[in-house]
Write a protein that holds these residues in place. Structure first.
Motif, PDB file in Angstrom:
ATOM      1  N   ARG A 136       0.850  -1.196   0.000  1.00  0.00           N
ATOM      2  CA  ARG A 136       0.000   0.000   0.000  1.00  0.00           C
ATOM      3  C   ARG A 136       0.880   1.238   0.000  1.00  0.00           C
ATOM      4  N   VAL A 137       0.667   2.120  -0.963  1.00  0.00           N
ATOM      5  CA  VAL A 137       1.540   3.277  -1.167  1.00  0.00           C
ATOM      6  C   VAL A 137       0.686   4.530  -1.319  1.00  0.00           C
ATOM      7  N   GLN A 138       1.169   5.645  -0.738  1.00  0.00           N
ATOM      8  CA  GLN A 138       0.553   6.955  -0.916  1.00  0.00           C
ATOM      9  C   GLN A 138       1.628   7.965  -1.283  1.00  0.00           C
ATOM     10  N   LEU A 139       1.205   9.063  -1.909  1.00  0.00           N
ATOM     11  CA  LEU A 139       2.117  10.151  -2.238  1.00  0.00           C
ATOM     12  C   LEU A 139       1.609  11.417  -1.558  1.00  0.00           C
ATOM     13  N   ARG A 140       2.459  12.075  -0.766  1.00  0.00           N
ATOM     14  CA  ARG A 140       2.100  13.306  -0.059  1.00  0.00           C
ATOM     15  C   ARG A 140       3.138  14.383  -0.370  1.00  0.00           C
ATOM     16  N   SER A 141       2.748  15.650  -0.200  1.00  0.00           N
ATOM     17  CA  SER A 141       3.636  16.743  -0.606  1.00  0.00           C
ATOM     18  C   SER A 141       3.545  17.923   0.350  1.00  0.00           C
TER      19      SER A 141
ATOM     20  N   ASP B  28       8.593  19.435  -1.412  1.00  0.00           N
ATOM     21  CA  ASP B  28       9.035  18.048  -1.441  1.00  0.00           C
ATOM     22  C   ASP B  28       7.866  17.091  -1.602  1.00  0.00           C
ATOM     23  N   ASP B  29       8.196  15.907  -2.191  1.00  0.00           N
ATOM     24  CA  ASP B  29       7.238  14.819  -2.313  1.00  0.00           C
ATOM     25  C   ASP B  29       7.688  13.656  -1.434  1.00  0.00           C
ATOM     26  N   TYR B  30       6.715  12.960  -0.833  1.00  0.00           N
ATOM     27  CA  TYR B  30       7.000  11.856   0.076  1.00  0.00           C
ATOM     28  C   TYR B  30       6.195  10.626  -0.340  1.00  0.00           C
ATOM     29  N   VAL B  31       6.873   9.472  -0.324  1.00  0.00           N
ATOM     30  CA  VAL B  31       6.217   8.191  -0.569  1.00  0.00           C
ATOM     31  C   VAL B  31       5.943   7.541   0.777  1.00  0.00           C
ATOM     32  N   ILE B  32       4.681   7.152   0.998  1.00  0.00           N
ATOM     33  CA  ILE B  32       4.264   6.532   2.258  1.00  0.00           C
ATOM     34  C   ILE B  32       3.943   5.065   1.985  1.00  0.00           C
ATOM     35  N   HIS B  33       4.591   4.156   2.744  1.00  0.00           N
ATOM     36  CA  HIS B  33       4.298   2.728   2.685  1.00  0.00           C
ATOM     37  C   HIS B  33       3.586   2.338   3.976  1.00  0.00           C
ATOM     38  N   VAL B  34       2.461   1.652   3.848  1.00  0.00           N
ATOM     39  CA  VAL B  34       1.716   1.211   5.027  1.00  0.00           C
ATOM     40  C   VAL B  34       1.783  -0.312   5.088  1.00  0.00           C
TER      41      VAL B  34
END
Length: 749
Positions: A99-104, A108-114
């Motif tokens: 499960r992956v999300q992209l936040r900013s 900057d951009d951040y990849v979130i792994h749950v």
């Protein structure tokens, strides 16, 4: 409640965010697998706006858009569950499992792994991830509550209640404050650059508020509408927009079946319903741009019905009287951009499929730009395949089968085939095919299946009309040629049996037929009413269909007048004949004449004639209209015992055409052709054939490649299909659907 479905199908912006539902704990432990992504070859599609923009980068086909950042965007393949973080610059990037999300943030951009045990946050352009543990800890049970900006949020269930915590790489872990006492079920989603959107419940009901990302304090708390449960929501600093379920009276359902769009002015708390058509789909999506509400129903491209909500539409908040503006012809998935824009996976006719950036311009119409393309058209496109250049109905069971590919399945596809000479046509149709590759089967008929398709040149036109109204009807035209072998009793060049009859007044009639595999599990039927060929045919005492003996490529006739002169009528291929040509005199010596069977194997049908003394003679055809027969050859005597000779074509599987003969007691005998104009010894087929007034060798009537026989009588007309076996040359008889009035004053041949 103002809860929503997963954000990959939402319309929102940084200043107009989507309220996301609580994201559950992932299925994979961290770290998630990452692998490089290939861009693949695509065709660039120009931008919608007139301003010059960089060429669109590749967007993976069949992927959804689930995140948009400053330098990267996030895609998901719904079939495989694989995510891809891709660069706006060239479409390359990394693939991820789990499960992956992209936040900013602003920069900057951040990849979130749950995962099961950790949430991992990693800057796209830097190393050193932030890891936040999940599960049972010393302080309580920790669950993932969401993310926004550069922060990860977890909720902790303790004996004292629920605590929401904020985690950042720079600031560590802090507790979020400002919730009413007893608050539970916290969920966090991106909001503006400075605020996250938080949803929760307390003792008085469901709430939403804004969480200050700098201070970690929740403020501006509002009640959430219970009717909006599972609807879509977007919020900006000035407005909130959401879809609200509406129950129709007496529907008896547990969930609403209609959705409408509502807008809240946060400064005045005024709520108004948007004048948009109510949707029967829970895929109605909404978003906010500067001065505009954007809405549309997802997945319209695959729909089989029209719906104005399939279009992505903008409604002005500053000028409510203005007409709504269409932005895209359809959408499949959307997400917020950190710059206040919307990024939409959708399509526009003339521009194609891909990811579009939609930017608010205040009171002006939003600007739409294609930034990534799949290389596919939005309008229906006709692909490879289609009718072959030549259709041979003598093979494949008398059918023509061909495939054609289309860009989508939500179409009504027709192919119209029209015979150039006669104008006769047929239409093959498939509505909403299951596969983009559509199989068509032409059964070899025209005129609504009532007659066989004539040989010769055809035009064809393919039309693919979108069932959902997205784009114009796609068309393509071409030509083909239909061909069949020449048959002795085919005078209008369509490969099927034509019976000729002369009435008592001397008029010659032609009755076309066709074999239907559907009527009574297979039956020879009339193809329309009988057609008058001409009058004056009472001058002849013998008329015989011979097949193509003079090079016309269709069936010919010979007719003997009462003075013994034999005349040739060459077929035109239209059902009629050319002017007669004299073959020669002296033919009054014959009491039986039969043609239509190739007896010497040269590919042309020949003629047999038995004289009054019982001698049988062979006339080989030449293919020359001025001298259609070579000199006769004697076959043998003793043929006076027969009252009927029928040249049948090859029905016994030997070297050439065969002959059947009926004796005066009604027995039918088979003579197998040797290929030199002579025959083997006779073999009995059966008795009782004197029940028929006429026996006609008609060739292949049903497309199985074997010659057949027709028996006509005052009480019924019957078809005997050939077997190809000399020991039993015919199957059991089948009643024909030919209403021929056979009587003593009518000659049929």
């Amino acid at each position: 409640m103002l809860l929503v479905r997963p954000h990959r199908r939402h319309l929102a912006a940084a200043v107009s965010t989507v309220l996301a539902a609580t994201v559950g704990v992932g299925l994979l432990a961290l770290p998630a697998h990452a692998s490089p992504l290939a861009t693949g070859a695509v065709t660039a599609v120009g931008a919608v706006t007139a301003d010059a923009v960089e060429a669109p980068v590749p967007f993976p086909k069949n992927a959804e858009l689930v995140g948009a950042g400053n330098t990267h965007f996030l895609t998901l393949n719904p079939e495989t569950g694989a995510y891809g973080v891709r660069s706006y610059k060239d479409g390359t990037g990394q693939g991820y499992d789990g499960r992956v999300q992209l936040r900013s943030t602003r920069t900057d951009d951040y990849v979130i792994h749950v995962g099961h045990y950790f949430v991992e946050q990693r800057n796209v352009d830097a190393s050193g991830p932030l890891q936040v543990p999940l599960g049972v800890t010393n302080t309580g049970t920790v669950g993932y509550a969401g993310s926004a900006g550069d922060a990860v949020f977890t909720s902790v269930e303790t004996e004292a209640g629920t605590v929401l915590r904020k985690h950042t790489a720079a600031g560590g872990t802090t507790v979020v404050t400002g919730f009413p006492e007893g608050s539970i079920w916290m969920s966090v989603a991106p909001g503006t650059h400075d605020h996250a959107l938080v949803t929760f419940s307390d003792r008085t009901g469901a709430k939403w508020g804004l969480l200050d990302l700098a201070t970690g304090v929740v403020g501006e708390i509002h009640d959430r509408s219970v009717a909006a449960t599972d609807g879509d929501v977007a919020v900006s600093e000035t407005h909130v927009v959401w879809t609200e379920g509406v129950w129709t009276e007496g529907d008896g359902e547990d969930e609403p079946d209609l959705r409408k769009v509502f807008v809240l002015d946060r400064a005045t708390d005024e709520v108004r319903e948007l004048p948009a058509e109510a949707a029967w789909s829970d895929e109605l999506q909404v978003g906010l741009l500067d001065g505009w509400v954007v809405y549309g129903v997802a997945d319209g491209l695959a729909s089989g019905t029209t719906n104005p909500l399939h279009s992505l539409t903008a409604y002005s908040l500053t000028d409510p009287a203005a007409a709504p503006v269409k932005l895209l012809d359809h959408l499949t998935s959307s997400t917020a951009g950190p710059d206040g824009s919307l990024y939409v996976r959708g399509g526009l006719v003339g521009q194609g499929e891909g990811m579009y950036r939609i930017q608010g311009k205040g009171g002006a119409k939003p600007e739409v730009t294609l930034v990534a393309t799949t290389g596919e058209p939005t309008e229906v496109a006709i692909g490879a395949g289609g009718p072959p250049a030549v259709v041979d109905f003598d093979g494949n069971g008398g059918k023509a089968v061909f495939d054609r590919s289309f860009s989508r399945t939500s179409v009504d596809v027709t192919i119209t085939l029209r015979h150039v000479r006669t104008g006769k046509s047929t239409v093959l149709a498939v509505t909403h095919p299951e596969s983009p590759t559509v199989r068509f089967e032409w059964d070899g008929t025209v005129s609504h299946g009532s007659e066989a398709a004539p040989n010769g040149a055809y035009t064809w036109k393919i039309e693919a009309a979108p069932l959902n109204g997205i784009g114009p009807t796609a068309t393509e035209e071409g030509s083909l040629t239909v061909t069949r072998v020449t048959r002795p009793h085919d005078f209008n060049d369509n490969g099927t049996l034509d019976l000729l009859s002369r009435d008592a007044d001397g008029r010659l009639w032609r009755q076309d037929s066709f074999y239907s595999p559907y009527a009574n599990d297979g039956q020879l039927l009339e193809a329309g009413p009988g057609v008058l060929v001409g009058s004056g045919w009472q001058v002849y005492d013998r008329i015989e269909a011979t097949g193509d003996i003079a090079g016309s490529a269709v069936g010919d006739l010979v007719a003997r007048d009462k003075t013994g002169v034999l005349w040739l009528y060459q077929g035109r291929g239209t059902g009629g004949f050319t002017g007669r040509v004299q073959v020669g005199g002296g033919w009054q010596v014959y009491d039986k004449i039969s043609g239509g069977s190739d007896l010497d194997g040269d590919g042309r049908p020949d003629l047999l004639a038995a004289d009054t003394s019982g001698v049988l003679w062979f006339y080989a055809s030449t293919g020359d209209v001025t001298r259609p027969f070579a000199a006769r050859q004697r076959i043998g005597g003793g043929w006076g015992v027969y009252d009927k000779l029928v040249a049948t074509g090859n029905i016994g599987g030997a070297a050439a055409g065969d002959l059947v003969a009926r004796d005066r007691d009604g027995a039918l005998w088979l003579y197998l052709g040797k290929g030199d104009g002579t025959f083997t010894a006779r073999k009995l087929i059966g008795a009782g054939w004197n029940a028929y007034t006429h026996l006609v060798g008609v060739g292949d009537t049903n497309g199985d490649g074997r010659s057949d026989l027709v028996g006509l009588s005052p009480t019924g007309n019957w078809l005997y299909k050939g077997t190809g076996s000399w020991s039993a040359p015919f199957k059991g008889r089948e009643l024909m659907g030919l209403e021929y009035p056979v009587n003593g004053s009518q000659l049929v041949f």
